[in-house]
Design an enzyme around this catalytic site. Structure first.
Site, PDB file in Angstrom:
ATOM      1  N   GLY A  11      36.645  37.932  39.065  1.00  0.00           N
ATOM      2  CA  GLY A  11      36.606  38.132  37.631  1.00  0.00           C
ATOM      3  C   GLY A  11      35.447  37.436  36.945  1.00  0.00           C
ATOM      4  O   GLY A  11      34.841  36.497  37.485  1.00  0.00           O
ATOM      5  N   LYS A  30      38.976  37.712  30.228  1.00  0.00           N
ATOM      6  CA  LYS A  30      38.798  37.782  31.674  1.00  0.00           C
ATOM      7  C   LYS A  30      38.844  39.239  32.087  1.00  0.00           C
ATOM      8  O   LYS A  30      39.794  39.947  31.774  1.00  0.00           O
ATOM      9  CB  LYS A  30      39.887  36.981  32.389  1.00  0.00           C
ATOM     10  N   ASP A 123      46.912  28.055  43.503  1.00  0.00           N
ATOM     11  CA  ASP A 123      45.493  27.668  43.424  1.00  0.00           C
ATOM     12  C   ASP A 123      45.309  26.537  42.420  1.00  0.00           C
ATOM     13  O   ASP A 123      44.442  26.598  41.551  1.00  0.00           O
ATOM     14  CB  ASP A 123      44.639  28.885  43.046  1.00  0.00           C
TER      15      ASP A 123
END
Length: 808
Positions: A11, A30, A123
């Site tokens: 992205g 985004k 993440d």
């Protein structure tokens, strides 16, 4: 759109400003990068958008809008965060150790909330955690997040193993191996983050290494403890001990040996900040020894033979001396134990004396429990006394519904007492049984059942009272798998209890209650009501009306009355119980959640679906604070919530909840008892969506299992017959439908009164089937009376009601 401010693996992020002039607003946009619009990445991008839409937390950057660009690339719009990564923020301002830990605690609340919504981030790293100028923490980028159901359940697609979207330095070993991930994966990533906040370094460094070398290091090498990384740092000395243990427990290679939840991790941070003992433990000597043996098996075997010969000789020389001194030592131990307990209790109550400790008179039970656990260490010369006191404190945590604390403290109690007396001691056996109860309450049947079997054996071997053994056997019988097998075991115990001397009224009341649950499980509602009433009679003579044991039996009676169709009485009782649970001096969240769910089920049956949905959501939020998502209580609430949302017309959401419940049930080792009911209800939602062939296929595939698992009179058997009947009507097979609804009506009539709304549903189905067969004379009274009464049932089949209206 102003300008590009960052880009990642799939992205790009642009800064933008609101353009319509209504008010000023800066946003981050985004969008999937041009050239990366593969089907898999577009799907994953949309999953992130849907996950963000369900997360609403002050420390999580949410979503404002979303859509697709003119060339078909998906985008999402989020608030623009003016800030910097958490590590840079701490370094630039030279934050103290306490300030860093407090910032980290904010991160854990955000991650814990996401886990409560069944979302794993996967993440967590400094660049995904921004801190604003005024110190506000914001968790970003759920681009590779997933639901805990095993796949991206929002879309129904599984995570592709070939797409390794992770940051190696922050990845957990299971991510490197490509194994399944869960909440423990985020616990590991939080451990890496805390390591970096405390030391300025990562536990496994990528600099100068290939990716393969870094992955091997993560999988095989234990990192240095934080205090050894920066010996010259201002707070290096303070890292030694508790903080080293906290960080290293989060970073364990095996996910099952890390903190059980982010909440438990956060609790240890809070306890460190308050100067209290933490629950994190060093890797045990026995664990490291097992690892050594696996690596050096031949040498260990040879050494063991020599050591065994020497040990046998030493045992022979010392046995007689020990036998002589054993009785003397036992008497001395008893005297020392009594004196130690007196000293301990004196110190506890002294701390509540406002003349000795300013503000001491404001200490409440939670603070006293913490003080007690801290003072136990002062009795380090007598592990048995430590274990006795910890046992009392652990059972107090159980009574207050603090299941994580209860399990940890009772396990410490058992370990202390076991080391002092061994497994043949009666007190050790009793403590192990209490630990089994705590594990069962927190983790559910699968994990606790072997412990209950073992504890019952130990109690017999240790010479426990006959009545105590009966209690243990009853608790084991209550957890027997299979409804009919459970009832048989309970009935046998009731006969033994009737001839056993010394059973107290409380124990007899517990037996009546357990057997009532068994009778209700196999469909004998009237017998269950009688047993619950007998139990309450005994308890009412001994306990106050708001006592937790009495309220538990009263809740069971309310549920049985609900199943019998006595909705007004059941609802009144359930609401009174909920009010009393909330009004306890020390409220028990799990008891409140059970009461919330009891009220919600009854209000759902009565047609107040919005109120019922709110009740189920409140119950689920309370449960997830204390037990894992795979716990039977959570699964039951999610199941009910899925049924409610589907009945309210949100069919896709209902299916998603059923799928999540099914996946979590299978992960927890749930058998047919759980799986079949979920699949059966899921098939009804499919019917409502018009997926007749698929629903019929599912119902047929589980039919044999339903008949094998649930007794003839069980509520789920009747529901299954009704769903088969509805599917047959949808497939234009009225003769099959008539047989299924007639079978369901037989079950309903044996379970409850003629006025029951459940029975009305089966009779309404018979009426529609008869009308479809042209037997209008037989059908007319059923369509007129049974179907109109069935419409009052809150969870009625919308298809059946619509067909009945068309026939009338």
């Amino acid at each position: 759109v102003d300008h590009l401010i960052g880009q990642g693996g799939m992205g790009e992020v642009y800064r933008g400003e609101r353009a319509d002039g209504d008010y000023e607003q800066s946003v981050a946009i985004k969008v999937l990068r041009a050239g990366f619009a593969s089907q898999e990445l577009m799907r994953r991008f949309k999953v992130e958008r849907r996950i963000l839409a369900r997360l609403n937390h002050p420390h999580i950057v949410g979503i404002l809008d979303g859509g697709s660009t003119t060339d078909g690339r998906p985008f999402l719009v989020m608030p623009f965060i003016e800030g910097e990564p958490i590590t840079a923020y701490c370094a630039a301002r030279s934050l103290t150790l306490e300030q860093r830990l407090q910032l980290f605690a904010h991160v854990t609340t955000a991650v814990q909330y996401a886990h409560g919504q069944l979302v794993v981030h996967r993440d967590i790293k400094p660049s995904n955690i921004f801190v604003t100028a005024d110190g506000d923490v914001q968790l970003l980028d759920f681009g590779i997040a997933k639901l805990m159901s095993g796949g991206d359940a929002l879309t129904g697609a599984e995570t592709r193993s070939e797409l390794r979207l992770l940051t190696p330095e922050h990845a957990a070993p299971e991510q490197i191996r490509g194994d399944a991930v869960g909440t423990a994966t985020d616990v590991y990533a939080l451990g890496v983050l805390l390591y970096e906040l405390l030391t300025g370094a990562k536990p496994h460094r990528a600099a100068g290494r290939t990716l393969a070398e870094l992955e091997k290091d993560i999988l095989q090498t234990e990192p240095l403890v934080p205090s050894a990384v920066t010996p010259g740092a201002p707070w290096a000395r303070r890292l030694r001990g508790d903080l080293d243990r906290i960080v290293m427990m989060a970073l364990r290679k095996e996910s099952a040996r890390r903190y059980a939840s982010v909440g438990q991790f956060a609790d240890d941070i809070e306890r460190f900040l308050k100067g209290l003992p933490v629950s994190a433990e060093r890797d045990s000597w026995s664990y490291r020894a097992r690892k050594f043996v696996r690596r050096n098996r031949a040498a260990v075997v040879a050494g063991s033979v020599i050591a065994s010969l020497l040990l046998l000789f030493a045992i022979g020389m010392t046995w007689q001396a020990r036998a002589i001194t054993r009785e003397r030592d036992r008497a001395q131990q008893q005297q020392a134990a009594s004196e130690a307990v007196v000293r301990f209790l004196t110190s506890i109550f002294a701390r509540a004396n406002p003349l000795a400790v300013p503000g001491g008179d404001t200490l409440r039970v939670p603070q006293l429990l913490l003080v007690g656990e801290t003072l136990v260490d002062s009795l380090g010369d007598d592990p048995f006394v430590q274990g006795r006191i910890l046992r009392v404190l652990g059972n107090m945590h159980v009574a207050r519904g603090k299941l994580d604390e209860a399990e940890a403290v009772l396990r410490r109690a058992y370990d202390h007492m076991m080391s002092a007396r061994g497994s043949d001691s009666l007190e050790v056996a009793q403590t192990y049984h209490e630990l089994a109860r705590a594990v069962g309450a927190r983790d559910g049947l699968t994990k606790a059942l072997p412990m209950f079997r073992e504890s019952t054996t130990r109690l017999r071997r240790a010479g426990a009272r006959a009545s105590d053994i009966l209690v243990a056997e009853r608790e084991l019988a209550e957890r027997t798998e299979g409804l009919e097998a459970r009832q048989r075991a309970l009935e046998l115990l009731m006969k033994q209890e009737a001839t056993s001397p010394g059973a107290t009224p409380i124990e007899r009341a517990a037996n009546f209650n357990a057997l009532g649950i068994g009778k209700q499980g196999v469909g004998n509602i009237q017998e269950a009501i009688t047993l619950f009433e007998e139990s309450l009679k005994l308890l009412d003579a001994l306990l106050p009306s708001n006592h937790p044991n009495r309220l538990a039996v009263a809740s069971n009676l309310a549920g049985a009355l609900r199943d019998n169709g006595d909705y007004p009485i059941a609802e009144s009782m359930a609401r009174d119980i909920l009010a009393m649970q909330r009004g306890q001096v020390t409220p028990n969240d799990m008891a409140i959640a059970f009461a919330e769910e009891n009220v919600a089920v009854i209000t759902a049956y009565r047609g107040f679906l919005e109120e019922a949905e709110h009740g189920f959501r409140r119950a689920l939020a309370l449960e997830l604070k204390h037990v894992k998502p795979t716990h039977a209580t959570v699964l039951n609430t999610m199941f009910n919530l899925g049924a409610i949302t589907a009945t309210r017309g949100r069919l896709a959401e209902g299916l998603a909840l059923m799928d999540s419940t099914l996946s979590l049930s299978r992960r927890a080792g749930g058998g047919d008892l759980d799986t079949l009911a979920i699949l059966d209800t899921r098939a009804e939602i499919m019917l409502t969506r018009g997926e007749t062939a698929a629903a019929w296929s599912v119902l047929q595939s589980i039919d044999a299992g339903m008949r094998r698992t649930y007794p003839d009179g069980h509520h789920f058997r009747a529901m299954h017959e009704e769903r088969l009947g509805t599917a047959a009507l949808a497939a234009s097979r009225p003769e099959v439908a008539l047989a299924q609804f007639t079978s369901a009506a037989t079950i309903r009539r044996a379970r409850a009164r003629e006025s029951s709304l459940d029975l009305a549903g089966a009779e309404c189905g018979r009426g529609v089937a008869l009308a479809r067969l042209g037997r209008n004379t037989d059908a007319r009274p059923l369509l007129r009376d049974a179907c109109r009464r069935y419409e009052q049932y809150g969870l009625h089949s919308r298809l059946l009601v619509r067909w009945a209206e068309q026939m009338r």
